[in-house]
Enzyme design. Structure first.
Site, short mmCIF file in Angstrom:
data_model
loop_
_atom_site.label_atom_id
_atom_site.label_comp_id
_atom_site.label_asym_id
_atom_site.label_seq_id
_atom_site.Cartn_x
_atom_site.Cartn_y
_atom_site.Cartn_z
N GLY A 283 -87.66 2.54 20.78
CA GLY A 283 -87.78 1.37 19.91
C GLY A 283 -89.20 1.29 19.38
N ARG A 284 -90.10 0.89 20.27
CA ARG A 284 -91.50 0.70 19.89
C ARG A 284 -92.10 1.91 19.18
NH1 ARG A 284 -94.87 -2.54 23.05
NH2 ARG A 284 -93.39 -2.24 24.75
N CYS A 351 -99.09 -26.11 20.24
CA CYS A 351 -99.68 -26.95 21.29
C CYS A 351 -99.54 -26.31 22.66
CB CYS A 351 -99.02 -28.32 21.26
SG CYS A 351 -99.09 -29.01 19.62
N GLU A 352 -100.13 -25.16 22.82
CA GLU A 352 -100.12 -24.44 24.10
C GLU A 352 -101.43 -23.67 24.19
OE1 GLU A 352 -97.33 -23.36 26.30
OE2 GLU A 352 -95.62 -24.20 25.20
N1 LLP Z 1 -83.45 1.16 26.14
C1 LLP Z 1 -83.35 0.12 26.98
C2 LLP Z 1 -82.21 0.06 27.91
C3 LLP Z 1 -84.34 -0.88 26.98
O1 LLP Z 1 -84.24 -1.90 27.83
C4 LLP Z 1 -85.43 -0.78 26.08
C5 LLP Z 1 -86.48 -1.81 26.04
C6 LLP Z 1 -85.47 0.31 25.19
C7 LLP Z 1 -84.48 1.26 25.25
C8 LLP Z 1 -86.57 0.49 24.19
O2 LLP Z 1 -87.82 0.64 24.79
P1 LLP Z 1 -89.10 1.05 23.91
O3 LLP Z 1 -88.87 2.46 23.41
O4 LLP Z 1 -89.22 0.09 22.79
O5 LLP Z 1 -90.23 0.96 24.86
N2 LLP Z 1 -90.86 -7.04 24.63
C9 LLP Z 1 -91.63 -6.02 25.31
C10 LLP Z 1 -90.86 -4.75 25.47
C11 LLP Z 1 -89.55 -4.93 26.21
C12 LLP Z 1 -88.74 -3.67 26.28
C13 LLP Z 1 -87.38 -3.96 26.80
N3 LLP Z 1 -86.50 -2.83 26.82
C14 LLP Z 1 -92.94 -5.81 24.57
O6 LLP Z 1 -93.17 -6.47 23.57
O7 LLP Z 1 -93.76 -5.00 24.99
#
Ligand code: LLP
Length: 427
Positions: A283-284, A351-352
């Protein structure tokens, strides 16, 4: 801010004094849509997807973009046109990818708490694979598949008990975490699945965490998976798919980050001999650096010995700094020849006390009215946005082929109360 002359995020660069994304002036985009707003680079997403996909070109594989990172329909459509699959974790995300025209066969459904309704929805659309996270979920999936008389293709997400050495809130592959199935219970579940006529358990996988900058945890988890595959095959079970999850990190403050090629070099020698189709759920890595959040300076103020830059974006627009102590670079949209730097907190109007984007950051003292770009906010930026403090969520813009396109309107006050009922309805 003026001391940051070479931003470390690629779609963004200065032309003269002005910040541009892929040939488009940020200031001009803002003059059309106002602040705050998210701006994304389609070109960067294409580049990153291509790089990831190419890295694994020598094995059968599918990159399934993790929708939670950024789920705007236009972004999903872009991924679809690139040939990406999708990793979804809710009925809502499945709805989104189908809306964007995804082929359901290219969808994997992950997540630790799927409901019967969500499973039914996914079965009825014949999605590619369920990534199952518990014995109880496997049982429910088998029962729903039987009731609907639809074959469920499934893999087990194992908990490999490896430490990804990332922020504790986004580490997911340790035994004490809620995620995945204990590696020692896997055989038993394969045995149980044998007697379920509408269930085809044919894969294993893991997702060990997010923003991981070292390849060792991936290699360790891959080795654990490979051993398990051999054992299961020896016991007569068929394993066709391996899902390595997401988690590859990006550079937020100049950290060295492994390229997708390096991940491939590390894990393919371990996994290639198994002859499985590999799934990935980044994702990221795919969208993180493609985005900026642009905000305007409202006021400068000083309390005691502390300086504050008050901007018009808030933690409802970008929660990462306060939720994970995340660092995001903050750049002036217009560079100035003025020098005068100071140390300040960059804070929003909410407001935090936790409503901040940077703390004790050294930056060039901005003027009220100036625009700032908060970098690397393409992932987990808008997708975590809320209406807290009754703040309308901001617009999103996609820059493609040197053209800026609106892909989400700014919410209106009417949007804020949509669905609410002033004269409550008796149930
Ligand atoms: N697959 C599963 C089962 C996941 O739970 C996640 C992310 C991904 C793939 C994708 O992960 P990535 O490639 O994006 O690292 N909100 C947090 C990140 C939470 C990730 C949750 N799961 C942040 O902003 O750092």
């Amino acid at each position: 801010m003026s001391n940051v002359t070479r931003p470390n995020f690629h779609p963004i660069s200065y032309r003269g004094r002005h910040l541009f994304m892929d040939g488009v002036s940020i200031r001009e985009v803002v003059s059309r849509v106002g602040t705050p707003c998210y701006i994304y680079s389609a070109g960067d997403i294409r580049r990153r997807f291509g790089e990831f996909d190419d890295a694994f070109a020598t094995v059968p594989h599918r990159v399934c973009y993790a929708v939670k990172a950024n789920s705007n329909l236009a972004i999903l459509k872009l991924f679809r046109t690139l040939g990406s699959g999708f990793d979804v974790v809710s009925g809502g995300e499945l709805f989104r990818v189908l809306r964007a025209g995804a082929n359901p066969r290219a969808v994997v459904f992950s997540g630790v708490g799927k409901t019967a309704e969500e499973i039914d929805f996914a079965l009825s659309r014949r999605i590619g694979q369920f990534n199952v996270e518990s014995a109880a979920e496997l049982e429910l999936l088998a029962a729903r598949a039987q009731a609907l008389r639809v074959k469920a293709e499934a893999g087990l997400r194992v908990n490999p008990d490896v430490d990804p050495r990332t922020h504790p809130y986004i580490a997911t592959g340790l035994r004490e975490h809620k995620f995945g199935i204990d590696i020692h219970s896997v055989d038993e579940l394969f045995r149980a699945a044998r007697s379920r006529p509408f269930l085809r358990l044919r894969g294993l996988g893991f997702h060990i965490g997010s923003q991981i900058l070292s390849l060792e945890p991936f290699a360790d988890a891959a080795a654990i998976l490979a051993n398990k595959v051999r054992q299961l095959r020896a016991a007569g079970f068929e394993i066709h798919t391996l899902d390595l999850g997401g988690g590859l990190g990006i550079s937020y403050r100049g950290e060295r980050t492994p390229p997708a090629q390096a991940l491939a070099r590390r894990v393919l020698p371990i996994l290639r001999p198994l002859g499985c189709t590999l799934f990935f759920e980044p994702g990221r890595w795919l969208v993180g650096r493609a985005g900026v959040l642009v905000t305007r300076v409202l006021f400068l103020k000083r309390n005691g010995r502390k300086n504050f830059v008050v901007v018009d974006a808030g933690m409802n627009d970008l929660i990462r700094p306060t939720l994970y102590q995340a660092f995001h670079q903050i750049l002036p949209v217009e560079r100035s020849t003025r020098t005068g730097s100071f140390r300040a907190d960059v804070v929003g109007p909410i407001c935090e006390t936790g409503d901040f984007f940077a703390r004790d950051r050294r930056l060039r003292k901005p003027q009220p009215g100036e625009l700032l770009a908060i970098g690397e906010t393409g992932a987990y930026g808008f997708s975590l946005a809320s209406n807290y403090n009754a703040r309308p969520r901001c617009p999103e813009i996609l820059i493609d082929a040197s053209r800026a396109r609106l892909i989400r309107r700014r919410e209106s006050p009417a949007d804020l109360v949509r669905g609410e009922i002033l004269s409550p309805i008796r149930l």
